[in-house]
Design a protein around this motif. Structure first.
Motif, PDB file in Angstrom:
ATOM      1  N   ALA A  60       1.145  -1.703   0.043  1.00 37.48           N
ATOM      2  CA  ALA A  60      -0.109  -0.234   0.205  1.00 37.48           C
ATOM      3  C   ALA A  60       0.929   1.473   0.221  1.00 37.48           C
ATOM      4  N   ASP A  61       2.184   0.678   0.537  1.00 33.42           N
ATOM      5  CA  ASP A  61       2.557   2.536   0.905  1.00 33.42           C
ATOM      6  C   ASP A  61       4.265   1.679   0.564  1.00 33.42           C
ATOM      7  N   ARG A  62       4.982   2.700  -0.395  1.00 37.26           N
ATOM      8  CA  ARG A  62       6.287   1.521  -1.069  1.00 37.26           C
ATOM      9  C   ARG A  62       7.170   2.055  -0.287  1.00 37.26           C
ATOM     10  N   VAL A  63       7.235   3.270  -0.080  1.00 33.99           N
ATOM     11  CA  VAL A  63       8.092   4.338   0.517  1.00 33.99           C
ATOM     12  C   VAL A  63       8.738   4.022   2.014  1.00 33.99           C
ATOM     13  N   ASN A  64       7.402   3.465   3.016  1.00 31.43           N
ATOM     14  CA  ASN A  64       7.656   3.042   4.026  1.00 31.43           C
ATOM     15  C   ASN A  64       7.737   1.314   4.088  1.00 31.43           C
ATOM     16  N   ASP A  65       7.428   0.234   3.395  1.00 30.69           N
ATOM     17  CA  ASP A  65       7.483  -1.018   2.831  1.00 30.69           C
ATOM     18  C   ASP A  65       5.791  -1.302   3.372  1.00 30.69           C
ATOM     19  N   ILE A  66       5.124  -0.378   3.709  1.00 31.72           N
ATOM     20  CA  ILE A  66       3.339  -1.301   4.439  1.00 31.72           C
ATOM     21  C   ILE A  66       2.831  -2.326   3.674  1.00 31.72           C
ATOM     22  N   ARG A  67       2.476  -3.019   4.055  1.00 30.79           N
ATOM     23  CA  ARG A  67       1.433  -4.577   3.264  1.00 30.79           C
ATOM     24  C   ARG A  67       0.116  -3.883   3.222  1.00 30.79           C
ATOM     25  N   TYR A  68      -0.705  -4.161   2.035  1.00 34.95           N
ATOM     26  CA  TYR A  68      -2.684  -3.443   2.015  1.00 34.95           C
ATOM     27  C   TYR A  68      -3.138  -4.829   3.287  1.00 34.95           C
ATOM     28  N   SER A  69      -3.811  -4.069   4.276  1.00 37.87           N
ATOM     29  CA  SER A  69      -4.498  -5.436   5.659  1.00 37.87           C
ATOM     30  C   SER A  69      -5.851  -4.590   5.856  1.00 37.87           C
ATOM     31  N   GLU A  70      -6.238  -4.885   6.290  1.00 37.59           N
ATOM     32  CA  GLU A  70      -7.823  -4.311   6.436  1.00 37.59           C
ATOM     33  C   GLU A  70      -7.454  -2.863   7.370  1.00 37.59           C
ATOM     34  N   ASN A  71      -6.362  -2.442   7.986  1.00 38.56           N
ATOM     35  CA  ASN A  71      -6.249  -1.179   8.672  1.00 38.56           C
ATOM     36  C   ASN A  71      -5.677   0.150   7.298  1.00 38.56           C
ATOM     37  N   THR A  72      -5.869  -0.594   5.618  1.00 37.27           N
ATOM     38  CA  THR A  72      -5.739   0.267   4.988  1.00 37.27           C
ATOM     39  C   THR A  72      -6.952   0.941   4.434  1.00 37.27           C
ATOM     40  N   ILE A 202     -25.164   9.696   5.494  1.00 33.54           N
ATOM     41  CA  ILE A 202     -24.758   8.501   4.501  1.00 33.54           C
ATOM     42  C   ILE A 202     -23.687   7.831   6.021  1.00 33.54           C
ATOM     43  N   LEU A 203     -22.967   8.105   6.019  1.00 37.13           N
ATOM     44  CA  LEU A 203     -21.887   7.786   6.172  1.00 37.13           C
ATOM     45  C   LEU A 203     -22.007   7.312   8.570  1.00 37.13           C
ATOM     46  N   LEU A 204     -22.085   8.272   8.629  1.00 40.48           N
ATOM     47  CA  LEU A 204     -22.928   7.601  10.229  1.00 40.48           C
ATOM     48  C   LEU A 204     -23.677   6.965  10.558  1.00 40.48           C
ATOM     49  N   SER A 205     -25.259   7.120   9.606  1.00 40.79           N
ATOM     50  CA  SER A 205     -26.035   6.048   9.826  1.00 40.79           C
ATOM     51  C   SER A 205     -25.838   4.548   9.481  1.00 40.79           C
ATOM     52  N   LEU A 206     -25.010   4.881   8.236  1.00 45.32           N
ATOM     53  CA  LEU A 206     -24.342   3.647   8.287  1.00 45.32           C
ATOM     54  C   LEU A 206     -22.857   2.893   8.997  1.00 45.32           C
ATOM     55  N   LYS A 207     -22.650   3.512   9.992  1.00 43.58           N
ATOM     56  CA  LYS A 207     -21.557   3.402  10.719  1.00 43.58           C
ATOM     57  C   LYS A 207     -20.720   2.943   9.702  1.00 43.58           C
ATOM     58  N   MET A 208     -20.123   3.613   8.464  1.00 47.81           N
ATOM     59  CA  MET A 208     -19.147   3.568   7.704  1.00 47.81           C
ATOM     60  C   MET A 208     -18.339   4.324   8.479  1.00 47.81           C
ATOM     61  N   PHE A 209     -17.968   4.058   9.367  1.00 48.14           N
ATOM     62  CA  PHE A 209     -16.264   4.525  10.244  1.00 48.14           C
ATOM     63  C   PHE A 209     -14.767   5.133   9.290  1.00 48.14           C
ATOM     64  N   HIS A 210     -14.983   3.897   8.527  1.00 45.68           N
ATOM     65  CA  HIS A 210     -13.489   4.134   7.420  1.00 45.68           C
ATOM     66  C   HIS A 210     -14.211   4.797   6.398  1.00 45.68           C
ATOM     67  N   THR A 211     -15.185   5.715   6.349  1.00 46.21           N
ATOM     68  CA  THR A 211     -14.710   6.075   5.051  1.00 46.21           C
ATOM     69  C   THR A 211     -15.326   7.781   5.128  1.00 46.21           C
ATOM     70  N   MET A 254     -13.368  10.951  -2.259  1.00 47.73           N
ATOM     71  CA  MET A 254     -13.472  10.490  -1.158  1.00 47.73           C
ATOM     72  C   MET A 254     -12.258   8.627  -0.665  1.00 47.73           C
ATOM     73  N   TYR A 255     -12.400   8.377   0.426  1.00 47.02           N
ATOM     74  CA  TYR A 255     -11.692   7.091   0.551  1.00 47.02           C
ATOM     75  C   TYR A 255     -12.435   6.091   1.238  1.00 47.02           C
ATOM     76  N   SER A 256     -11.554   4.845   1.405  1.00 44.43           N
ATOM     77  CA  SER A 256     -13.085   3.595   2.217  1.00 44.43           C
ATOM     78  C   SER A 256     -12.215   2.733   2.147  1.00 44.43           C
ATOM     79  N   THR A 257     -13.286   1.855   2.478  1.00 42.72           N
ATOM     80  CA  THR A 257     -12.246  -0.090   2.908  1.00 42.72           C
ATOM     81  C   THR A 257     -13.570  -0.392   1.747  1.00 42.72           C
ATOM     82  N   PRO A 258     -12.972  -1.612   1.403  1.00 48.81           N
ATOM     83  CA  PRO A 258     -14.129  -2.656   0.935  1.00 48.81           C
ATOM     84  C   PRO A 258     -14.949  -3.089   1.878  1.00 48.81           C
TER      85      PRO A 258
END
Length: 360
Positions: A60-72, A202-211, A254-258
């Motif tokens: 996900a971040d090649r400068v800091n070598d951070i891999r994709y995960s559920e935290n991305t 949208i976001l709060l009513s749907l509990k989209m806390f990572h968007t 915008m940004y979000s998660t799967p």
């Protein structure tokens, strides 16, 4: 064991084996994309809102070598337009907006020729007929989106207020500006910022806390970085030019998660956020305009022997790619998110969906 119970158990085991076989085929497709096209990102498959497959892979971040995960957190670019379309359709439900009223009714300060000629419906279907100055040349794209952060009103006056070049409603011409104008209309009606309305409705009513809506100066823990590739190489990557997210506004900021996107998906297609009759209006593809609907493209599609109704939404920018598909008649959701241009997500999604459906 009673006969009925035994039969039910056999059926459940059969279905479980079929599902396992489907997922195995999906994994083979994803593995092939990783190996051959250096796919980096996430793939999610859900049936009726229940996740059946979720895979994170790559960096996900090649400068800091951070891999994709559920935290991305993923940049989703034009998937933002579907959020904007839903906000408009909520206003439509509330009878606070008429899809066939013109821009000037809700945005009287707008100075373009489209003011009294282009409707909300035209904006939602990219058929305003405006000259799109902001994307008219590479130099203009750089000035509009990469050079500085423009105040919203200045951006609209400078880049989105040109003359009409087509009769409104007659020609599909994809652009950001139509949805940026819609964002401004949303602000005018609510008397609040687009970001605030987005959160509240949208976001709060749907509990989209990572968007959320992304500003250029925001520090978002776990957000991915985009990478372009040189000469179609799958390994020779580089950081794209500087850009300012704020300028993409209600068309792509915008940004979000799967998982969060799945919440939004289910809220739309299972009528949790809009009434069934409103969703029907939203998802009616216009064949004359390339099957575009409001926030999606919707059309019949066939995978081998399987017929389905295909609703799709794509987003892309500066190395990031997003692809969201919902099979309307089957309540199946497919979400693909990536941060490189090495993998064509349009091709990847067709292979994954076919594999999941047991088709070639």
């Amino acid at each position: 064991m009673p006969l009925t119970r035994a039969i039910n158990l056999v059926i459940l085991l059969f279905l479980a084996n079929c599902a396992s076989g489907q997922i195995k085929k999906v994994q083979e497709v994803v593995d092939s994309c990783v190996k051959q096209r250096n796919f980096n990102g996430a793939v999610l498959i859900a049936r009726s809102g229940k996740i059946e497959y979720l895979k994170y892979t790559g960096i996900a971040d090649r400068v800091n070598d951070i891999r994709y995960s559920e935290n991305t957190r993923f940049h989703i670019w034009s998937l933002t337009k579907t959020f904007t379309a839903v906000l408009i359709m909520q206003l439509y439900e509330q009878k606070r907006i008429n899809l066939d009223s013109t821009i000037s009714v809700y945005y009287p300060e707008y100075k373009g020729e489209a003011a009294r000629k282009v409707t909300i419906r035209n904006l939602l279907t990219y058929s305003s007929g405006r000259f799109h100055r902001d994307i008219s040349s590479p130099e203009m794209i750089h000035e509009a989106y990469d050079k500085t952060i423009w105040p919203l009103d200045t951006f609209i006056n400078k880049f989105l207020s040109e003359k009409l070049i087509d009769t409104p409603g007659t020609k599909f011409n994809y652009n950001n500006g139509d949805f940026i104008i819609l964002g401004k209309i949303i602000e005018n009606i609510y008397g609040k910022s687009y970001q605030q309305v987005l959160k509240e409705k949208i976001l709060l009513s749907l509990k989209m806390f990572h968007t959320d809506y992304l500003h250029h100066e925001d520090i978002i823990k776990g957000i991915d970085h985009g990478y372009s590739n040189r000469d179609s190489s799958v390994t020779d990557l580089y950081m794209p030019t500087n850009y300012y997210m704020d300028n993409f506004y209600s068309a792509g900021a915008m940004y979000s998660t799967p998982q969060d996107l799945l919440l939004f998906d289910q809220a739309i297609f299972n009528h949790k956020i809009l009434k069934p009759e409103t969703v029907d209006v939203m998802l009616k593809g216009d064949e004359k305009l390339g099957d575009v609907a409001f926030g999606f493209w919707v059309y019949p599609k066939k995978f081998g022997n399987v017929n389905t109704i295909f609703a799709e939404r794509q987003g892309a920018g500066y190395g990031h790619n997003a692809n969201w598909v919902h099979l309307v008649d089957k309540d199946l959701t497919f979400i693909f998110l990536s941060n490189t241009n090495t993998t064509d997500l349009n091709k990847m999604r067709l292979k994954v969906i076919a594999a999941y459906l047991g088709q070639k």
